[in-house]
Design a protein around this motif. Structure first.
Motif, short mmCIF file in Angstrom:
data_model
loop_
_atom_site.label_atom_id
_atom_site.label_comp_id
_atom_site.label_asym_id
_atom_site.label_seq_id
_atom_site.Cartn_x
_atom_site.Cartn_y
_atom_site.Cartn_z
N ASP A 172 -2.28 0.22 -6.84
CA ASP A 172 -2.47 1.56 -6.30
C ASP A 172 -1.58 1.68 -5.08
OD1 ASP A 172 -4.44 2.63 -8.08
OD2 ASP A 172 -5.91 1.30 -7.13
N GLU A 232 1.11 4.38 -2.52
CA GLU A 232 1.57 5.69 -2.10
C GLU A 232 3.10 5.60 -2.02
OE1 GLU A 232 -0.36 8.68 1.14
OE2 GLU A 232 0.15 6.68 1.82
N ILE A 258 5.29 7.24 -11.89
CA ILE A 258 3.96 7.86 -11.81
C ILE A 258 3.98 9.27 -12.42
CG2 ILE A 258 3.19 6.43 -9.88
CD1 ILE A 258 3.66 8.87 -8.03
N LYS A 261 -0.32 4.61 -9.62
CA LYS A 261 -0.44 3.18 -9.93
C LYS A 261 0.90 2.72 -10.49
CE LYS A 261 -4.31 1.43 -10.91
NZ LYS A 261 -5.43 0.52 -11.11
N ARG A 300 0.84 -1.20 0.00
CA ARG A 300 0.00 0.00 0.00
C ARG A 300 0.87 1.25 0.00
NH1 ARG A 300 -0.08 1.87 5.29
NH2 ARG A 300 0.51 0.31 6.81
N ARG A 325 0.47 9.60 -4.60
CA ARG A 325 -0.32 8.43 -4.98
C ARG A 325 -0.19 8.17 -6.47
NH1 ARG A 325 -2.48 6.27 -1.25
NH2 ARG A 325 -3.95 4.91 -2.27
#
Length: 194
Positions: free
Chosen positions: A155, A157, A132, A150, A115, A148
């Motif tokens: 997904d 952080e 990103i 992908k 995560r 944040r």
């Protein structure tokens, strides 16, 4: 889909860039990732090259001490580097070396599905934030911040702080490094650090 163990074996046999010619051991990474957090540095140093494990030298000792003070077990995270083999003389990895190893990091992210990823230092921040669409000139521009996005279909952080080796070179960064890790790991326990 590959298991993490299969990926580690592939990394240990890698010949994608010239670093394989001078390494003792490739350093795939370690830890359970149970907390859903990955820590990503830039490349192995001499202790890591000797043992085949990430963050086992002086910088690793500082990282471990800080994690312990924050009440986090190293084994509950997954710890790795962008580049999996030691650059000679511990020099900064080249763009070509980062590009050669990046597919391995992407597969680690795909398998572990973290995560949060904590990027330690400029090489890690540049590589991960680049995935990103963010460019990084200096760590100081993004330090203490999370972004944040992908990555490898996950997904995630991406949070940035100093590399512990930089903290060893400049002890004034120690408190900032500890505060960043406390925030990125969910807070708590920081008062015990000071």
């Amino acid at each position: 889909m590959y298991t993490l163990e299969q990926l580690h074996e592939e990394i240990k046999r890698c010949t994608r860039c010239p670093l394989h010619k001078t390494r003792r051991n490739a350093v795939p990474g370690e830890g359970s990732g149970r907390l859903g957090i990955m820590i990503v540095g830039e490349a192995p140093g001499s202790s890591e090259d000797e043992q085949g494990r990430p963050f086992v030298g002086a910088a690793g000792s500082l990282l471990n001490k800080t994690l312990s003070t924050l009440g986090v077990e190293r084994g509950d995270l997954y710890i790795t580097n962008v580049v999996k083999c030691r650059p000679p003389g511990n020099r900064t990895p080249t763009r070509e070396e980062v590009a050669a190893c990046l597919p391995y990091l992407l597969r680690q992210i795909e398998i572990l599905r973290p995560r949060r990823i904590i990027a330690l230092g400029a090489v890690s921040a540049g590589a991960l934030l680049g995935l990103i669409g963010r460019q990084v000139e200096r760590v100081g521009d993004v330090r203490g911040k999370c972004f944040r996005g992908k990555v490898a279909g996950v997904d995630v952080e991406i949070c940035v702080t100093y590399h512990p080796a930089a903290v060893l070179r400049n002890p004034r960064l120690r408190g900032t490094f500890a505060e960043d890790l406390a925030a990125f790991l969910g807070g708590g326990g920081l008062e015990r650090y000071f």
